[in-house]
Scaffold this motif. Structure first.
Motif, mmCIF file in Angstrom:
data_model
loop_
_atom_site.group_PDB
_atom_site.id
_atom_site.type_symbol
_atom_site.label_atom_id
_atom_site.label_comp_id
_atom_site.label_asym_id
_atom_site.label_seq_id
_atom_site.Cartn_x
_atom_site.Cartn_y
_atom_site.Cartn_z
ATOM 1 N N SER A 253 -33.573 -34.338 -38.314
ATOM 2 C CA SER A 253 -34.149 -33.116 -37.754
ATOM 3 C C SER A 253 -34.354 -33.249 -36.252
ATOM 4 O O SER A 253 -34.141 -32.286 -35.495
ATOM 5 C CB SER A 253 -35.472 -32.792 -38.444
ATOM 6 O OG SER A 253 -35.296 -32.635 -39.831
ATOM 7 N N SER A 275 -32.505 -26.391 -38.522
ATOM 8 C CA SER A 275 -32.920 -27.673 -39.083
ATOM 9 C C SER A 275 -33.476 -27.486 -40.493
ATOM 10 O O SER A 275 -33.197 -28.298 -41.392
ATOM 11 C CB SER A 275 -33.979 -28.319 -38.188
ATOM 12 O OG SER A 275 -34.435 -29.529 -38.734
ATOM 13 N N ALA A 303 -37.692 -30.745 -35.212
ATOM 14 C CA ALA A 303 -36.638 -30.059 -34.465
ATOM 15 C C ALA A 303 -37.200 -29.262 -33.304
ATOM 16 O O ALA A 303 -36.695 -29.343 -32.169
ATOM 17 C CB ALA A 303 -35.853 -29.140 -35.402
#
Length: 498
Positions: A253, A275, A303
């Motif tokens: 991520s 993500s 993310a």
């Protein structure tokens, strides 16, 4: 070496350290207040840059940037209200965790994932920023459209319980986002001769109304019909064993957020959705997404906080802001006598290194600041529910109105809240609507521009290797349930014959 020593001396300056700590804490508070957000926080701090030195000014803005993006997760988890648009995906699993009595663990995961994503992205930025900038330049309208189309597949994954209603909610989100000016021709669409609609539906009023106000209405209906759950939990960091089990999700991520951040104009909201979609596709716990699965919370927070560092790549190396927030920071750098662009890495290496180091410090401050301040926000859960919901309404109204000073935004919040309540009452999930609304502008604009570039032919989109690869991944992702089902039926038939 001289540039590094100079950057370290700038970092050790008391005013710079005080500025980054204060900026991070203020950013967390502003980010946690629904409707305010990172852009407003940084804009409010701009006048201070006229009286502070260059190092302290940069430190203050970076601290506010990192802190405010993380701060949005606090209200997303505790009161089902994304404090910033970047935390829209955090609501999907963070709030369900809080509802089942794990608010403290949800805050711990959000804080840990945010700090991890920001620090990893900073390290990558320091090592590979010139290379990442060149990769970002390869993305044009066609590639952006393919990326947005892949992100839309998240609607399918979050609507497994009722795919038809999920798709309908996603289409509704796509439609609401096209109200206003056509991004290519400038013509007005679906404004119904209402002047305020000519600028479109604001992201913040829409999200705040859809989640926060609809939650107020929902709680009021629950109290009228019976009891409403009360969340009580203290801040708790995940254990080392939990971190090891979910380390791959943290890493992936963070890498997605870093990459998305390097693409000019995409931003953290899209990064968290992309993500989340990838986490939903690949997680071993994909069936639990939307019910309080930590992987979903990790995907969003790692993310969107990685974007804060990734977005600095095009800002510093190309002079192209990665999102509206870095556009303001770009202006602040210019005011400080800094000229971002390819020459910056050659002509002002000490400032570039200072920015890298300050991003690292800001993310560390964010982790400890979140650890210290999360329990304070958790205490709002001990308020009587009517008082808590009244406070949410006041914050929603004040925060939304403060952005543009436009009363029409309050009407948008009210209508979005009523609409969100009606959707929830009839079993429609809100997540697909948010996904469609957030991704619609990028998808529409890139599609229209791509068609213009290819003279109206969609076949020209497949000339791009990057876009073709994304189209293939999207097709495989959508067809995989059918293929896996056919494979299981074939295997079972062979087993019966044997």
């Amino acid at each position: 070496m001289d540039a590094l020593l100079s950057a370290l001396s700038m970092l050790a300056a008391p005013d710079a350290l005080l500025a980054v700590v204060a900026g991070t804490l203020v950013g967390i508070i502003i980010g946690a207040l629904p409707g305010l957000g990172s852009l407003l926080a940084i804009t409010m701090a701009l006048p201070l840059t006229f009286v502070l030195g260059q190092g302290a000014s940069v430190a203050l803005l970076l601290g506010i940037y990192c802190g405010s993006v993380y701060g949005g997760s606090l209200s997303a988890i505790l009161i089902n209200t994304p404090g910033t648009p970047q935390s829209a995906a955090t609501v999907l699993d963070g709030y369900p965790m809080a509802r089942r009595g794990e608010a403290g663990l949800a805050l711990g995961w959000a804080t840990t994932a945010s700090a991890f994503g920001g620090i990893l992205a900073t390290v990558i930025l320091a090592v590979a920023s010139p290379l990442l900038a060149r990769i970002g330049l390869k993305f044009g309208p066609v590639e952006y459209f393919a990326l947005g189309l892949f992100a839309l597949t998240c609607i399918v994954t979050v609507s497994r319980d009722n795919l038809v209603k999920g798709l309908m909610a996603g289409l509704l989100g796509l439609f609401v986002a096209v109200v206003g000016q056509d991004p290519v021709t400038g013509y007005l669409r679906y404004d119904f001769n209402v002047f305020d609609l000519s600028a479109g539906i604001g992201l913040v009023p829409f999200l705040v109304g859809l989640f926060a106000l609809s939650e107020v209405f929902w709680r009021a209906a629950e109290r009228a019909g019976g009891s409403a759950p009360v969340i009580r939990s203290a801040f708790r960091c995940p254990s080392l064993g939990e971190l090891r089990r979910r380390f791959s999700m943290l890493l992936k991520s963070s890498l997605i957020g870093t990459w998305i951040g390097t693409l000019p104009g995409v931003g953290a909201s899209s990064a968290s959705m992309i993500s989340y979609a990838e986490a939903k596709r690949s997680s071993r716990n994909r069936d639990k997404f939307g019910t309080g699965e930590p992987d979903g919370l990790i995907a969003s927070e790692a993310a969107n906080n990685a974007v804060t560092s990734g977005a600095m790549v095009p800002t510093l190396s190309l002079g192209v802001p990665g999102d509206p927030i870095t556009a303001v920071m770009l202006g602040a750098l210019v005011l400080q006598g800094v000229t971002p662009g390819p020459r910056l890495f050659l002509d002002n290496q000490e400032l570039v290194l200072f920015i890298f180091l300050m991003l690292f410090v800001a993310n560390i401050c964010m982790f400890f600041g979140g650890w210290l301040m999360s329990p304070l926000f958790s205490r709002i859960l001990r308020l009587p529910e009517p008082l808590l919901m009244a406070a949410v309404v006041v914050l929603v109204a004040a925060g939304t109105y403060s952005i543009n000073g436009n009363p029409f935004d309050l009407l948008v919040v009210l209508l979005a809240g009523i609409g969100g309540f009606l959707l929830r009452y009839n079993g429609f999930p809100l997540a697909p609507m948010v996904i469609g609304f957030v991704l619609s502008p990028m998808i529409e604009q890139s599609l229209r521009q791509g068609l213009l570039m290819n003279r109206g032919s969609f076949l020209g989109f497949f000339a791009s290797p990057i876009a073709s690869g994304l189209f293939l991944i999207t097709a495989l992702f959508l067809l995989w349930p059918l293929l896996s089902g056919a494979r299981r039926r074939l295997f079972s038939s062979r087993t019966v014959k044997e």
